[in-house]
Design an enzyme around this catalytic site. Structure first.
Site, mmCIF file in Angstrom:
data_model
loop_
_atom_site.group_PDB
_atom_site.id
_atom_site.type_symbol
_atom_site.label_atom_id
_atom_site.label_comp_id
_atom_site.label_asym_id
_atom_site.label_seq_id
_atom_site.Cartn_x
_atom_site.Cartn_y
_atom_site.Cartn_z
ATOM 1 N N CYS A 1 0.795 -1.291 0.069
ATOM 2 C CA CYS A 1 0.160 0.187 -0.005
ATOM 3 C C CYS A 1 0.891 1.404 -0.044
ATOM 4 O O CYS A 1 0.394 2.330 -0.098
ATOM 5 C CB CYS A 1 -0.979 0.031 1.188
ATOM 6 N N HIS B 1 -3.409 6.816 3.342
ATOM 7 C CA HIS B 1 -3.915 5.414 2.547
ATOM 8 C C HIS B 1 -5.299 5.216 3.292
ATOM 9 O O HIS B 1 -5.217 4.993 4.456
ATOM 10 C CB HIS B 1 -2.703 4.443 2.866
ATOM 11 N N ASN C 1 -10.571 -0.248 0.395
ATOM 12 C CA ASN C 1 -8.975 -0.219 0.289
ATOM 13 C C ASN C 1 -8.321 -0.676 -1.166
ATOM 14 O O ASN C 1 -8.574 -1.537 -1.431
ATOM 15 C CB ASN C 1 -8.389 -1.158 1.520
HETATM 16 N N1 ACO Z 1 -18.827 -8.913 9.559
HETATM 17 C C1 ACO Z 1 -19.524 -9.178 10.791
HETATM 18 N N2 ACO Z 1 -18.370 -9.600 11.682
HETATM 19 C C2 ACO Z 1 -17.426 -9.891 11.499
HETATM 20 C C3 ACO Z 1 -16.675 -9.415 10.207
HETATM 21 C C4 ACO Z 1 -17.407 -8.809 9.135
HETATM 22 N N3 ACO Z 1 -17.051 -8.795 8.204
HETATM 23 N N4 ACO Z 1 -15.415 -9.851 10.497
HETATM 24 C C5 ACO Z 1 -15.206 -10.166 11.704
HETATM 25 N N5 ACO Z 1 -16.330 -10.102 12.242
HETATM 26 C C6 ACO Z 1 -16.312 -10.500 13.746
HETATM 27 C C7 ACO Z 1 -15.360 -11.548 14.307
HETATM 28 O O1 ACO Z 1 -15.581 -12.709 14.160
HETATM 29 C C8 ACO Z 1 -15.386 -11.352 15.727
HETATM 30 O O2 ACO Z 1 -16.665 -11.759 16.650
HETATM 31 P P1 ACO Z 1 -16.563 -12.338 17.672
HETATM 32 O O3 ACO Z 1 -16.331 -11.173 18.760
HETATM 33 O O4 ACO Z 1 -17.804 -13.129 17.942
HETATM 34 O O5 ACO Z 1 -15.248 -13.423 17.865
HETATM 35 C C9 ACO Z 1 -15.957 -9.640 15.966
HETATM 36 O O6 ACO Z 1 -16.361 -9.200 14.662
HETATM 37 C C10 ACO Z 1 -14.721 -8.725 16.084
HETATM 38 O O7 ACO Z 1 -13.551 -8.951 15.102
HETATM 39 P P2 ACO Z 1 -12.231 -8.518 15.192
HETATM 40 O O8 ACO Z 1 -11.251 -9.043 14.238
HETATM 41 O O9 ACO Z 1 -11.625 -8.280 16.645
HETATM 42 O O10 ACO Z 1 -12.733 -6.914 14.906
HETATM 43 P P3 ACO Z 1 -11.786 -5.680 14.738
HETATM 44 O O11 ACO Z 1 -12.359 -4.446 15.559
HETATM 45 O O12 ACO Z 1 -10.657 -5.718 15.220
HETATM 46 O O13 ACO Z 1 -12.039 -5.207 13.333
HETATM 47 C C11 ACO Z 1 -10.934 -5.033 11.146
HETATM 48 C C12 ACO Z 1 -11.662 -6.166 12.175
HETATM 49 C C13 ACO Z 1 -11.938 -4.385 10.426
HETATM 50 C C14 ACO Z 1 -10.399 -6.067 10.103
HETATM 51 C C15 ACO Z 1 -9.766 -4.341 12.140
HETATM 52 O O14 ACO Z 1 -8.858 -5.254 12.767
HETATM 53 C C16 ACO Z 1 -8.917 -3.582 10.834
HETATM 54 O O15 ACO Z 1 -9.243 -2.740 10.079
HETATM 55 N N6 ACO Z 1 -7.531 -3.988 11.095
HETATM 56 C C17 ACO Z 1 -6.864 -3.457 9.857
HETATM 57 C C18 ACO Z 1 -6.915 -4.288 8.524
HETATM 58 C C19 ACO Z 1 -6.585 -3.522 7.261
HETATM 59 O O16 ACO Z 1 -6.494 -2.325 7.316
HETATM 60 N N7 ACO Z 1 -6.079 -4.484 6.202
HETATM 61 C C20 ACO Z 1 -6.104 -3.829 5.046
HETATM 62 C C21 ACO Z 1 -4.658 -4.079 4.666
HETATM 63 S S1 ACO Z 1 -3.089 -3.436 5.240
HETATM 64 C C22 ACO Z 1 -3.417 -1.985 4.709
HETATM 65 O O17 ACO Z 1 -3.717 -1.547 3.699
HETATM 66 C C23 ACO Z 1 -2.906 -1.045 6.069
#
Ligand code: ACO
Length: 316
Positions: free
Chosen positions: A108, A242, A272
């Site tokens: 990215c 980003h 993204n």
């Molecule tokens: N829809 C519904 N529920 C979901 C989803 C979804 N798409 N995905 C996960 N969940 C659930 C999980 O199973 C979990 O359930 P549980 O509590 O029953 O176990 C709950 O939601 C919480 O999941 P987490 O993964 O802990 O949620 P978090 O608040 O961390 O959010 C996310 C997840 C959005 C992916 C976040 O961690 C994030 O944005 N991380 C950065 C990822 C990123 O930016 N990646 C891009 C590539 S790198 C870059 O470009 C920088």
């Protein structure tokens, strides 16, 4: 070096969070609250190369130069259908350029790294007009049977043309090798000699860890690049971040203690788009007449690797 033209191109297909509810165990509410994303564009009838060509031609047109005036092409891309030849080679032919080029994969952070390369080439006297094209199709390396990564991404392309000038003020690049937090493993062809063959797998992501490092490392890069440019956070007109997650941007903003209006976003519309996200945002802001001569722009990106980069530009 300065940016003299920009262009962007997005797939025509819009896929909303509600569309995803149809086949994934997710909801518009969850995606909006956790990421800020409402919809994204996905390649359906077009190819990534169509988008790259369209973005490049628009950038050349807005720069007011022809493809034959380009001295070099830099393409930023994480993965696409062609492993070889490089995207820069294919694009050179489709836009009618005659110069050489190269591809980079800095996840990215590709756009800011491409800007650094272009500035170095110009300072060395090796080029006076360079085209950067960031074209990405991250939706093609997610597992669409799972909700964890497929909801985050969108496809898109954007380009800038660079010419002589003094707009590029400072750059900071960082890398912390940690491949296990975010990776996509491609399956190569089988040979009769290979032992311990590894099958490919779609994008693997440890979201929480990525989130934490993205916020802290980006804030660190930004502080360093501000110091290199000899300016304060308050001197920045816009922080072009980003577009990975609205909450990551908000976390960085809170550390810098800068007002929300300085952090424009379009993640709600596109998700993204990897290295294309900053130049797409830049192009949209220019079209909306939101950037003016004398404005100070800070660009910052973080991605798989971990890699990150930030730069300061004075708009000329
Ligand atoms: N829809 C519904 N529920 C979901 C989803 C979804 N798409 N995905 C996960 N969940 C659930 C999980 O199973 C979990 O359930 P549980 O509590 O029953 O176990 C709950 O939601 C919480 O999941 P987490 O993964 O802990 O949620 P978090 O608040 O961390 O959010 C996310 C997840 C959005 C992916 C976040 O961690 C994030 O944005 N991380 C950065 C990822 C990123 O930016 N990646 C891009 C590539 S790198 C870059 O470009 C920088």
């Amino acid at each position: 070096m300065k940016i003299i033209g920009t262009g962007s191109a997005l797939p025509s297909l819009r896929v909303t969070n509600h569309d995803l509810e149809g086949f994934l165990d997710t909801s518009d509410e969850w995606i909006t609250e956790r990421t800020g994303i409402k919809e994204r564009r996905l390649l359906s009838t077009e190819t990534l190369y169509d988008l790259a060509e369209e973005a490049a031609k628009k950038a050349l047109q807005s720069a007011g130069i022809g493809p034959e005036q380009l001295d070099f092409i830099i393409c930023s891309n994480v993965a696409n259908r062609f492993i070889t030849p490089g995207m820069n080679c294919i694009l050179q032919g489709s836009i009618g350029a005659t110069c050489a080029g190269l591809d980079i994969n800095v996840a990215c952070a590709g756009f800011v790294n491409a800007m650094m390369l272009a500035d170095s080439m110009m300072q060395a006297g090796r080029a006076s007009h360079i085209l950067i094209v960031c074209a990405e199709e991250p939706t093609k390396y997610c597992n669409w049977d799972e909700r964890d990564t497929s909801i985050l991404f969108g496809d898109g392309a954007a380009a800038v043309v660079l010419g002589p000038g003094n707009g590029f003020k400072a750059v900071q690049m960082s890398m912390i090798s940690n491949k296990d937090v975010l990776y996509y493993e491609r399956c190569m062809e089988k040979t009769p000699f290979e032992k311990n063959r590894v099958e490919g797998q779609p994008l693997v992501m440890k979201g929480r860890e990525l989130f934490r490092v993205a916020v802290s490392q980006s804030a660190k890069d930004i502080k360093i690049v501000l110091e290199k440019a000899g300016i304060q956070p308050s001197d920045v007109t816009y922080y072009l971040m980003h577009q990975a997650n609205k909450r990551i941007i908000e976390g960085i903003r809170a550390i810098l203690n800068e007002p929300e209006e300085k952090f424009p976003t379009n993640i709600e519309n596109y998700g993204n788009t990897s290295s294309a996200s900053i130049p797409i945002l830049l192009d949209e802001m220019l079209h909306a007449n939101r950037i003016h001569a004398g404005d100070t722009l800070l660009m910052s990106a973080f991605g798989a690797g971990f890699v990150s980069a930030a730069c300061v530009l004075q708009w000329e």
